[in-house]
Design a protein around this motif. Structure first.
Motif, PDB file in Angstrom:
ATOM      1  N   SER A  67      -8.020   5.958   4.663  1.00 22.51           N
ATOM      2  CA  SER A  67      -7.732   6.718   5.890  1.00 22.51           C
ATOM      3  C   SER A  67      -7.294   5.816   7.038  1.00 22.51           C
ATOM      4  O   SER A  67      -7.343   6.219   8.201  1.00 22.51           O
ATOM      5  N   TYR A  68      -6.859   4.592   6.744  1.00 21.76           N
ATOM      6  CA  TYR A  68      -6.517   3.639   7.785  1.00 21.76           C
ATOM      7  C   TYR A  68      -5.149   3.949   8.378  1.00 21.76           C
ATOM      8  O   TYR A  68      -4.217   4.342   7.681  1.00 21.76           O
ATOM      9  N   GLU A  69      -5.023   3.739   9.684  1.00 22.21           N
ATOM     10  CA  GLU A  69      -3.733   3.847  10.363  1.00 22.21           C
ATOM     11  C   GLU A  69      -2.898   2.595  10.085  1.00 22.21           C
ATOM     12  O   GLU A  69      -3.428   1.540   9.712  1.00 22.21           O
ATOM     13  N   ILE A  70      -1.593   2.717  10.297  1.00 22.92           N
ATOM     14  CA  ILE A  70      -0.707   1.584  10.026  1.00 22.92           C
ATOM     15  C   ILE A  70      -1.020   0.418  10.955  1.00 22.92           C
ATOM     16  O   ILE A  70      -1.001  -0.754  10.538  1.00 22.92           O
ATOM     17  N   THR A  92       0.847  -1.188   0.000  1.00 24.24           N
ATOM     18  CA  THR A  92       0.000   0.000   0.000  1.00 24.24           C
ATOM     19  C   THR A  92       0.882   1.238   0.000  1.00 24.24           C
ATOM     20  O   THR A  92       2.104   1.143  -0.079  1.00 24.24           O
ATOM     21  N   SER A  93       0.247   2.406   0.106  1.00 25.79           N
ATOM     22  CA  SER A  93       0.980   3.659  -0.004  1.00 25.79           C
ATOM     23  C   SER A  93       0.586   4.573   1.149  1.00 25.79           C
ATOM     24  O   SER A  93      -0.131   4.175   2.071  1.00 25.79           O
ATOM     25  N   SER A  94       1.078   5.801   1.098  1.00 26.87           N
ATOM     26  CA  SER A  94       0.626   6.805   2.063  1.00 26.87           C
ATOM     27  C   SER A  94      -0.800   7.233   1.709  1.00 26.87           C
ATOM     28  O   SER A  94      -1.344   6.849   0.671  1.00 26.87           O
ATOM     29  N   ARG A  95      -1.392   8.039   2.561  1.00 24.88           N
ATOM     30  CA  ARG A  95      -2.807   8.382   2.374  1.00 24.88           C
ATOM     31  C   ARG A  95      -3.045   9.144   1.074  1.00 24.88           C
ATOM     32  O   ARG A  95      -3.982   8.877   0.355  1.00 24.88           O
ATOM     33  N   TRP A  96      -2.218  10.118   0.802  1.00 30.58           N
ATOM     34  CA  TRP A  96      -2.347  10.892  -0.422  1.00 30.58           C
ATOM     35  C   TRP A  96      -1.072  10.695  -1.235  1.00 30.58           C
ATOM     36  O   TRP A  96      -0.062  11.370  -0.999  1.00 30.58           O
ATOM     37  N   CYS A  97      -1.111   9.756  -2.144  1.00 30.60           N
ATOM     38  CA  CYS A  97       0.089   9.399  -2.896  1.00 30.60           C
ATOM     39  C   CYS A  97       0.014   9.986  -4.304  1.00 30.60           C
ATOM     40  O   CYS A  97      -1.063  10.301  -4.823  1.00 30.60           O
ATOM     41  N   SER A  98       1.177  10.109  -4.915  1.00 31.24           N
ATOM     42  CA  SER A  98       1.274  10.686  -6.253  1.00 31.24           C
ATOM     43  C   SER A  98       1.168   9.597  -7.316  1.00 31.24           C
ATOM     44  O   SER A  98       1.192   8.400  -7.027  1.00 31.24           O
ATOM     45  N   ILE A 105       4.762   2.392   0.850  1.00 30.02           N
ATOM     46  CA  ILE A 105       5.596   3.321   0.101  1.00 30.02           C
ATOM     47  C   ILE A 105       5.170   4.755   0.438  1.00 30.02           C
ATOM     48  O   ILE A 105       4.004   5.106   0.297  1.00 30.02           O
ATOM     49  N   HIS A 106       6.113   5.536   0.910  1.00 34.30           N
ATOM     50  CA  HIS A 106       5.867   6.951   1.197  1.00 34.30           C
ATOM     51  C   HIS A 106       6.417   7.800   0.059  1.00 34.30           C
ATOM     52  O   HIS A 106       7.337   7.386  -0.653  1.00 34.30           O
ATOM     53  N   ASP A 107       5.863   8.991  -0.093  1.00 31.58           N
ATOM     54  CA  ASP A 107       6.364   9.877  -1.135  1.00 31.58           C
ATOM     55  C   ASP A 107       6.451  11.304  -0.620  1.00 31.58           C
ATOM     56  O   ASP A 107       5.879  11.659   0.419  1.00 31.58           O
TER      57      ASP A 107
END
Length: 349
Positions: free
Chosen positions: A155-158, A125-131, A176-178
């Protein structure tokens, strides 16, 4: 006046001697002020060094050839000094005959994987608002890692994601964070009991941007872990190995590599290609009353080469945490700090 003339004469002589010394102590073109002459002298010096190197190489090859003909041992070659082979001594270097390390491997969090008791199942998965670029990076991972499934973060927490994945028998989570519309971080959480590794992600190159890239098959890839030498590196290598199945299908000729160099982990994805190449060889035939005529014949030779499939990216370990992700009460096995970078020859993985 006589004394003054004598002083001027001695000073002039001293200056001439200094000038002569300076002229003899100008081996480098950087002392020349004229740019054109300086560049010509530099090119000349570079050519001389190249020719000297070629002569030394020929002399070394001749000595080795003579030693082989005489049945003697060839003289040892000089090993160049690099940052890797001059690294600082580390007490935590893992030895293959370390009984304590082998005992730890038998009961650690990855023992079930290495005993082929479980099959890797990954949740990505990715961060909440990913590019868009992060989504493309995840698509590349899904193409490389078998049994990987993408779930939209929402909107789920880790901790909620960890609980969800554990209940559905996933063996690991990759998040994956961006930043600034580029992927810049990777969080790997091993399930059910951890550990959790946080990496800085950089130098991402998509598969289609690689010149001459190939298309991989769906076969299970072979995994290569290179240069994970310390205790932390050994543990990290086992963690990365647990993401891929233990039974590679060599028929597909796929190879996934994690190469550690100076604590930077380079990811590469290749496939082997075997080709038949014809080599032309000449043979001479002698006829009566005629000159020698050359005749061409071809030999078929099998060659092997590598074709990169992509993607490329680089990881640098930021922290390794016991158990699953817990930013507030988690216990860390290793954390990278700024005061650790005091020497270029000090490595931790």
């Amino acid at each position: 006046m006589g004394k003054r003339n004598h002083l001027e004469h001695t000073e002039g002589r001293d200056q001439d001697e200094k000038g002569d010394e300076m002229s003899t102590k100008k081996p480098f073109p950087s002392y020349i002020k004229n740019k054109l002459i300086r560049s010509l002298q530099y090119a000349k010096l570079k050519t001389q060094k190249k020719n000297q190197k070629k002569i030394r190489r020929k002399e070394r090859d001749a000595v080795e050839k003579q030693a082989v003909q005489l049945g003697e041992a060839a003289p040892p070659r000089r090993v160049p000094r690099t940052i890797e082979n001059t690294r600082e001594y580390d007490e935590t270097v893992a030895r293959p005959d370390d009984d304590e390390l082998l005992a730890e491997d038998a009961v650690d969090e990855f023992s079930a994987h290495f005993n082929s008791e479980v099959t890797p199942q990954l949740l990505i998965t990715s961060s909440r608002w990913c590019s868009t670029m992060t989504i493309k990076f995840i698509a590349e991972l899904l193409r490389v890692i078998p049994n990987a499934h993408y779930y939209k973060r929402g909107s789920y927490e880790i901790k909620q994601i960890v609980k969800y994945a554990r209940n559905r028998n996933f063996t690991a989570i990759i998040i994956i964070h961006d930043n600034r519309k580029e992927p810049n971080g990777m969080l790997i959480i091993s399930l059910p009991d951890g550990p959790t590794a946080h990496f800085k992600l950089s130098n991402f190159v998509r598969s289609k941007k690689i010149k001459g890239h190939g298309k991989p098959t769906t076969h299970l890839p072979e995994l290569i872990l290179n240069n994970f030498t310390t205790r932390i590196g050994h543990r990290l290598g086992r963690m990365l190995a647990s993401l891929f199945p233990r039974q590679p299908n060599f028929r597909g000729r796929r190879v996934v590599t994690f190469h550690n160099q100076r604590d930077f982990i380079f990811f590469r994805h290749h496939r082997y290609i075997f080709e038949e190449k014809e080599e032309a060889s000449r043979s001479s035939n002698t006829n009566k009353g005629s000159e020698k005529k050359s005749k061409k014949s071809s030999k078929v030779k099998m060659i092997a080469r590598l074709q990169e499939c992509g993607p490329r990216f680089t990881l640098k370990l930021i922290s390794l945490q016991h158990g699953t992700f817990d930013s507030k009460y988690g216990e860390y096995e290793w954390v990278h700090k700024a005061d650790m970078d005091t020497s270029r020859r000090r490595f931790f993985i």
